[in-house]
Design a protein around this motif. Structure first.
Motif, PDB file in Angstrom:
ATOM      1  N   PHE A  86      29.331  25.578  45.381  1.00 41.42           N
ATOM      2  CA  PHE A  86      29.915  26.914  45.458  1.00 41.42           C
ATOM      3  C   PHE A  86      28.974  27.942  44.851  1.00 41.42           C
ATOM      4  CE2 PHE A  86      34.139  25.305  46.459  1.00 41.42           C
ATOM      5  CZ  PHE A  86      34.088  24.029  45.924  1.00 41.42           C
TER       6      PHE A  86
ATOM      7  N   TYR B 142      29.634  31.794  43.202  1.00 43.56           N
ATOM      8  CA  TYR B 142      30.582  32.822  42.801  1.00 43.56           C
ATOM      9  C   TYR B 142      29.808  34.062  42.389  1.00 43.56           C
ATOM     10  CZ  TYR B 142      34.491  29.512  42.522  1.00 43.56           C
ATOM     11  OH  TYR B 142      35.485  28.599  42.803  1.00 43.56           O
TER      12      TYR B 142
ATOM     13  N   GLN C 177      30.203  37.714  40.053  1.00 45.55           N
ATOM     14  CA  GLN C 177      30.992  38.390  39.023  1.00 45.55           C
ATOM     15  C   GLN C 177      30.438  39.791  38.806  1.00 45.55           C
ATOM     16  OE1 GLN C 177      30.737  36.873  34.966  1.00 45.55           O
ATOM     17  NE2 GLN C 177      32.883  37.405  34.588  1.00 45.55           N
TER      18      GLN C 177
ATOM     19  N   LEU D 193      35.572  36.026  38.419  1.00 42.99           N
ATOM     20  CA  LEU D 193      34.640  35.526  39.415  1.00 42.99           C
ATOM     21  C   LEU D 193      35.291  35.525  40.789  1.00 42.99           C
ATOM     22  CD1 LEU D 193      33.483  34.366  36.684  1.00 42.99           C
ATOM     23  CD2 LEU D 193      32.557  32.502  38.069  1.00 42.99           C
TER      24      LEU D 193
ATOM     25  N   PHE E  33      26.906  32.925  40.011  1.00 42.45           N
ATOM     26  CA  PHE E  33      27.037  31.594  39.420  1.00 42.45           C
ATOM     27  C   PHE E  33      27.091  30.531  40.513  1.00 42.45           C
ATOM     28  CE2 PHE E  33      27.740  32.614  35.016  1.00 42.45           C
ATOM     29  CZ  PHE E  33      28.270  33.895  35.045  1.00 42.45           C
TER      30      PHE E  33
ATOM     31  N   LEU F 128      34.980  22.041  38.096  1.00 41.94           N
ATOM     32  CA  LEU F 128      33.666  22.490  38.519  1.00 41.94           C
ATOM     33  C   LEU F 128      32.740  22.568  37.323  1.00 41.94           C
ATOM     34  CD1 LEU F 128      34.583  25.446  40.932  1.00 41.94           C
ATOM     35  CD2 LEU F 128      33.894  23.124  41.546  1.00 41.94           C
TER      36      LEU F 128
ATOM     37  N   PHE G  89      29.511  24.718  36.118  1.00 38.37           N
ATOM     38  CA  PHE G  89      28.847  25.978  36.444  1.00 38.37           C
ATOM     39  C   PHE G  89      27.448  26.038  35.858  1.00 38.37           C
ATOM     40  CE2 PHE G  89      31.977  28.721  38.445  1.00 38.37           C
ATOM     41  CZ  PHE G  89      33.157  28.045  38.195  1.00 38.37           C
ATOM     42  N   GLY G  90      26.563  26.721  36.579  1.00 39.85           N
ATOM     43  CA  GLY G  90      25.279  27.069  36.022  1.00 39.85           C
ATOM     44  C   GLY G  90      25.418  28.238  35.054  1.00 39.85           C
ATOM     45  N   ALA G  91      24.319  28.584  34.407  1.00 37.55           N
ATOM     46  CA  ALA G  91      24.342  29.638  33.391  1.00 37.55           C
ATOM     47  C   ALA G  91      24.396  31.041  33.990  1.00 37.55           C
ATOM     48  CB  ALA G  91      23.126  29.516  32.485  1.00 37.55           C
TER      49      ALA G  91
ATOM     50  N   TYR H 193      38.797  29.147  30.950  1.00 36.95           N
ATOM     51  CA  TYR H 193      37.380  29.186  30.650  1.00 36.95           C
ATOM     52  C   TYR H 193      37.125  30.274  29.596  1.00 36.95           C
ATOM     53  CZ  TYR H 193      36.373  26.682  35.050  1.00 36.95           C
ATOM     54  OH  TYR H 193      36.304  25.767  36.078  1.00 36.95           O
TER      55      TYR H 193
ATOM     56  N   ARG I 101      26.354  34.594  28.660  1.00 33.45           N
ATOM     57  CA  ARG I 101      26.278  33.149  28.887  1.00 33.45           C
ATOM     58  C   ARG I 101      27.176  32.743  30.036  1.00 33.45           C
ATOM     59  NH1 ARG I 101      26.800  30.175  23.194  1.00 33.45           N
ATOM     60  NH2 ARG I 101      26.209  28.425  24.515  1.00 33.45           N
ATOM     61  N   GLY I 102      27.092  31.496  30.408  1.00 37.40           N
ATOM     62  CA  GLY I 102      27.878  30.968  31.512  1.00 37.40           C
ATOM     63  C   GLY I 102      29.297  30.650  31.094  1.00 37.40           C
ATOM     64  N   LEU I 103      29.977  29.919  31.949  1.00 40.26           N
ATOM     65  CA  LEU I 103      31.381  29.591  31.712  1.00 40.26           C
ATOM     66  C   LEU I 103      31.524  28.237  31.030  1.00 40.26           C
ATOM     67  CD1 LEU I 103      31.316  31.528  34.295  1.00 40.26           C
ATOM     68  CD2 LEU I 103      33.634  30.700  34.649  1.00 40.26           C
TER      69      LEU I 103
ATOM     70  N   TYR J 216      38.558  21.561  45.438  1.00 42.94           N
ATOM     71  CA  TYR J 216      37.663  21.995  44.376  1.00 42.94           C
ATOM     72  C   TYR J 216      37.480  23.509  44.328  1.00 42.94           C
ATOM     73  CZ  TYR J 216      36.269  17.328  42.987  1.00 42.94           C
ATOM     74  OH  TYR J 216      36.269  16.056  42.508  1.00 42.94           O
TER      75      TYR J 216
ATOM     76  N   GLN K 241      38.147  27.051  43.266  1.00 39.94           N
ATOM     77  CA  GLN K 241      38.896  27.682  42.186  1.00 39.94           C
ATOM     78  C   GLN K 241      38.898  29.186  42.390  1.00 39.94           C
ATOM     79  OE1 GLN K 241      37.827  26.452  38.210  1.00 39.94           O
ATOM     80  NE2 GLN K 241      37.802  24.287  38.769  1.00 39.94           N
TER      81      GLN K 241
ATOM     82  N   PHE L 288      39.806  32.837  40.465  1.00 42.53           N
ATOM     83  CA  PHE L 288      39.841  33.340  39.109  1.00 42.53           C
ATOM     84  C   PHE L 288      40.691  34.595  38.964  1.00 42.53           C
ATOM     85  CE2 PHE L 288      36.724  30.882  36.692  1.00 42.53           C
ATOM     86  CZ  PHE L 288      36.147  30.142  37.707  1.00 42.53           C
TER      87      PHE L 288
END
Lengths: 114, 111
Positions: free
Chosen positions: A34, A36, A38, A44, A90, A102, A104-106, B36, B42-44, B98, B100, B102
Motif C-alpha cells: 500500500f 498512503y 498524509q 492517512l 507512507f 500493516l 509502515f515505512g518511516a 497508532y 517520524r513514522g507510525l 489488509y 486500513q 484512518f
C-alpha cells in the motif's frame, strides 16, 4: 522480522517534473502493498494498493506504483507533479502475523516547488 | 459508506493527568480497529489493535491502555500522562482485509 524501507526521507522537486518515491520491503511470504498519503495535520489516505493481479497499479490522481517481486520493491511514481502533491507519503506491507496489521515505512516528505 | 471519527481533534494536558481519546466507526460492523502514534517527523507506531469487543492486543509496552466497549468504539486511555506521550494519535479500521482506513487524528501535547 518484516520491515519497510523508504530510502528517501525528503524529496524536493519542481512543479511539473517527474518524481519517484522508493519503497523496499522484506518478507518471506506473499504480501499486499500500500501507499498512503498524509497532508499536514490530517489522517492517512489510501492512495493505491497491490493485492494481486497486474503488478502496475494506478491511483485516480495520476500516481502509479509497480510491484517488483524479485527486487522486493513497490516504488511510487508520477510523471508530472503539482504543488498540491506536497505531502508525506507512507509505504506499507501486510504483516505476516495476520490480524490485517500493516507495517509502515518511516515516510517520505515530497515537497513540490513552483 | 463508512466513516471514522476521532475526538478531540487537539488536546493539551499536563504531565500526570489522565487521558481518554475516542474513536468511532460508522457504516460497518465487526471491524478490526487500530491505534497508532505518530511522533513528530517520524513514522507510525502501532500501539493496539482489536478484532472484536473486549479483545485488545498491545504491540508495545507503554503508559497507555485501550478498550473496546462496543463493536464500533475504540478508546485509548492513560491514568497518568508522560511528556513522551505527546504525539499525533491515529485510529484506523479495517474490514476483513489488509486495507486500513484512518481517522482525522488527535494532536496531543503533554506539558
Amino acid at each position: 522480522a518484516q520491515s519497510v524501507t523508504q530510502l528517501d526521507s525528503q524529496v524536493p522537486v519542481f512543479e511539473e517534473a517527474p518524481v519517484e518515491l522508493r519503497c523496499n520491503y522484506s518478507s518471506s511470504v506473499s504480501v499486499y502493498l500500500f501507499w498512503y498519503v498524509q497532508y499536514p495535520n490530517q489522517g492517512l489516505q489510501l492512495l493505491l494498493k497491490y493485492l494481486s493481479g497486474s503488478t502496475l497499479v494506478e491511483s485516480i490522481n495520476g500516481f502509479e506504483a509497480e510491484f517488483n517481486k524479485s527486487q522486493t520493491s513497490f516504488h511510487l511514481r508520477k510523471p508530472s507533479v503539482h504543488i498540491s502533491d506536497t505531502a508525506e507519503y507512507f509505504c506499507a506491507v501486510s504483516d505476516e502475523g495476520g490480524y490485517n496489521k500493516l507495517i509502515f515505512g518511516a515516510g517520505t516528505r515530497l515537497a513540490v516547488h513552483p | 459508506s463508512q466513516t471514522i471519527h476521532q475526538w478531540p481533534a487537539t488536546l493539551v494536558q499536563p504531565v500526570g493527568s489522565p487521558l481518554s481519546l475516542e474513536c468511532t466507526v460508522e457504516g460497518t460492523s465487526n471491524p478490526n480497529l487500530y491505534w497508532y502514534r505518530q511522533a513528530a517527523g517520524r513514522g507510525l507506531q502501532l500501539l493496539f489493535y482489536s478484532v472484536g469487543i473486549g479483545q485488545i492486543s498491545s504491540e508495545v509496552p507503554q503508559n497507555l491502555s485501550a478498550s473496546r466497549p462496543q463493536d464500533r468504539q475504540f478508546i485509548l486511555s492513560s491514568k497518568k500522562l508522560l511528556l513522551s506521550d505527546s504525539g499525533f494519535y491515529l485510529c484506523a479500521w479495517s474490514p476483513d482485509s489488509y486495507e486500513q482506513y484512518f481517522g482525522p487524528g488527535t494532536r496531543l501535547t503533554v506539558t
